[in-house]
Design a protein around this motif. Structure first.
Motif, mmCIF file in Angstrom:
data_model
loop_
_atom_site.group_PDB
_atom_site.id
_atom_site.type_symbol
_atom_site.label_atom_id
_atom_site.label_comp_id
_atom_site.label_asym_id
_atom_site.label_seq_id
_atom_site.Cartn_x
_atom_site.Cartn_y
_atom_site.Cartn_z
ATOM 1 N N ILE A 1 0.847 -1.203 0.000
ATOM 2 C CA ILE A 1 0.000 0.000 0.000
ATOM 3 C C ILE A 1 0.878 1.247 0.000
ATOM 4 C CG2 ILE A 1 -1.637 1.354 1.380
ATOM 5 C CD1 ILE A 1 -2.843 -1.413 2.235
ATOM 6 N N LEU A 2 1.933 1.242 0.799
ATOM 7 C CA LEU A 2 2.840 2.390 0.840
ATOM 8 C C LEU A 2 3.390 2.663 -0.552
ATOM 9 C CD1 LEU A 2 4.388 4.537 2.446
ATOM 10 C CD2 LEU A 2 6.138 2.802 2.891
ATOM 11 N N TRP A 3 3.880 1.615 -1.232
ATOM 12 C CA TRP A 3 4.398 1.825 -2.585
ATOM 13 C C TRP A 3 3.301 2.334 -3.508
ATOM 14 C CZ3 TRP A 3 2.722 -0.319 -7.151
ATOM 15 C CH2 TRP A 3 3.370 0.196 -8.277
ATOM 16 N N SER A 4 2.122 1.750 -3.429
ATOM 17 C CA SER A 4 1.051 2.147 -4.356
ATOM 18 C C SER A 4 0.651 3.599 -4.160
ATOM 19 C CB SER A 4 -0.153 1.213 -4.242
ATOM 20 O OG SER A 4 -0.815 1.352 -3.006
ATOM 21 N N VAL A 5 0.648 4.080 -2.929
ATOM 22 C CA VAL A 5 0.331 5.487 -2.685
ATOM 23 C C VAL A 5 1.418 6.380 -3.275
ATOM 24 C CG1 VAL A 5 0.046 7.252 -0.887
ATOM 25 C CG2 VAL A 5 -1.153 5.058 -0.693
ATOM 26 N N ILE A 6 2.667 5.997 -3.094
ATOM 27 C CA ILE A 6 3.770 6.755 -3.690
ATOM 28 C C ILE A 6 3.621 6.781 -5.210
ATOM 29 C CG2 ILE A 6 6.272 6.711 -4.123
ATOM 30 C CD1 ILE A 6 6.525 5.616 -1.192
ATOM 31 N N ALA A 7 3.322 5.635 -5.795
ATOM 32 C CA ALA A 7 3.171 5.554 -7.256
ATOM 33 C C ALA A 7 1.972 6.375 -7.733
ATOM 34 C CB ALA A 7 3.039 4.103 -7.687
ATOM 35 N N LEU A 8 0.876 6.325 -6.996
ATOM 36 C CA LEU A 8 -0.300 7.127 -7.374
ATOM 37 C C LEU A 8 0.030 8.613 -7.335
ATOM 38 C CD1 LEU A 8 -3.079 5.118 -5.522
ATOM 39 C CD2 LEU A 8 -2.831 5.362 -8.009
ATOM 40 N N LEU A 9 0.732 9.030 -6.292
ATOM 41 C CA LEU A 9 1.138 10.440 -6.201
ATOM 42 C C LEU A 9 2.110 10.796 -7.326
ATOM 43 C CD1 LEU A 9 1.560 10.779 -2.334
ATOM 44 C CD2 LEU A 9 -0.215 11.847 -3.755
ATOM 45 N N VAL B 1 -2.239 -2.831 -7.317
ATOM 46 C CA VAL B 1 -1.590 -3.186 -6.052
ATOM 47 C C VAL B 1 -2.380 -2.613 -4.879
ATOM 48 C CG1 VAL B 1 0.476 -2.797 -4.634
ATOM 49 C CG2 VAL B 1 0.699 -3.497 -7.033
ATOM 50 N N PHE B 2 -2.830 -1.373 -5.000
ATOM 51 C CA PHE B 2 -3.592 -0.722 -3.934
ATOM 52 C C PHE B 2 -4.854 -1.528 -3.601
ATOM 53 C CE2 PHE B 2 -6.625 2.428 -2.284
ATOM 54 C CZ PHE B 2 -5.843 3.115 -1.370
ATOM 55 N N VAL B 3 -5.601 -1.897 -4.625
ATOM 56 C CA VAL B 3 -6.859 -2.626 -4.415
ATOM 57 C C VAL B 3 -6.604 -4.005 -3.805
ATOM 58 C CG1 VAL B 3 -8.809 -3.709 -5.622
ATOM 59 C CG2 VAL B 3 -8.165 -1.352 -6.163
ATOM 60 N N VAL B 4 -5.663 -4.746 -4.371
ATOM 61 C CA VAL B 4 -5.380 -6.097 -3.870
ATOM 62 C C VAL B 4 -4.860 -6.042 -2.428
ATOM 63 C CG1 VAL B 4 -3.853 -8.112 -4.160
ATOM 64 C CG2 VAL B 4 -5.032 -7.119 -6.141
ATOM 65 N N ALA B 5 -3.970 -5.104 -2.136
ATOM 66 C CA ALA B 5 -3.402 -5.004 -0.783
ATOM 67 C C ALA B 5 -4.468 -4.618 0.237
ATOM 68 C CB ALA B 5 -2.240 -4.016 -0.768
ATOM 69 N N TRP B 6 -5.374 -3.713 -0.133
ATOM 70 C CA TRP B 6 -6.436 -3.336 0.813
ATOM 71 C C TRP B 6 -7.424 -4.466 1.014
ATOM 72 C CZ3 TRP B 6 -6.587 -0.296 4.669
ATOM 73 C CH2 TRP B 6 -5.815 0.862 4.687
ATOM 74 N N ILE B 7 -7.705 -5.219 -0.037
ATOM 75 C CA ILE B 7 -8.568 -6.395 0.138
ATOM 76 C C ILE B 7 -7.911 -7.357 1.126
ATOM 77 C CG2 ILE B 7 -9.459 -8.471 -1.007
ATOM 78 C CD1 ILE B 7 -9.978 -6.655 -3.496
#
Length: 159
Positions: A36-44, A112-118
């Motif tokens: 999730i941390l990586w996905s947030v960085i990538a989204l930003l 990644v964000f969706v799968v990790a939060w699930i």
């Protein structure tokens, strides 16, 4: 250690740990929180930058710097560890951005964000407790440090 002499970081971790007692949920968090941390960085990283002075990734860099200041004030050893993690994730994200372009990076980050939060919510279903961030949004910052602190303890390092 009494509550009055306990450090803020220890209070945060004790509270966070109380919502993460189940071994399966803890293992899910060890993988899902960094994802999730990586996905947030990538989204930003994917947020457009207008003008010629700033480069893509500036929004991610600003968010990482603000987060790093929080971690460093909480614990210098954890702050330094999170700095190393942020640098590594920035290199990875920059490389993926160069390989995939903004659209590819965006798709990967969303996936990644969706799968990790699930996975996180499955872990909390197993745990039988709601995620900590539902009581205080600061726990979204505590999660990555909590995972790093688990690694520090395993290596015998103080945080």
């Amino acid at each position: 250690m009494s509550t009055q002499t306990q450090r803020d970081v220890d209070r945060w971790f004790a509270s966070y740990s109380s919502d993460h007692r189940n071994d399966t949920n803890q293992w899910i968090h060890v993988f899902a929180v960094p994802a999730i941390l990586w996905s947030v960085i990538a989204l930003l990283w994917c947020i457009p930058v207008f003008g010629t002075w700033l480069q893509s990734g500036i929004w991610a860099a600003l968010a990482m710097f603000a987060s790093w200041m929080f971690y460093y004030r909480m614990s210098r050893p954890l702050g330094l560890g999170m700095l190393a993690i942020f640098i590594t994730l920035s290199w990875l994200t920059r490389w993926l951005y160069a390989q995939l372009g903004v659209a590819g990076l965006l798709q990967a980050a969303i996936g990644v964000f969706v799968v990790a939060w699930i996975a996180q919510f499955v872990g909390h279903k197993i745990e039988g407790r709601k995620p900590s961030f539902l009581t205080d949004i600061t726990y979204l910052l505590i999660g990555p440090a909590w995972v790093l602190a688990k690694l520090y303890r395993r290596l015998g390092w103080k945080y």
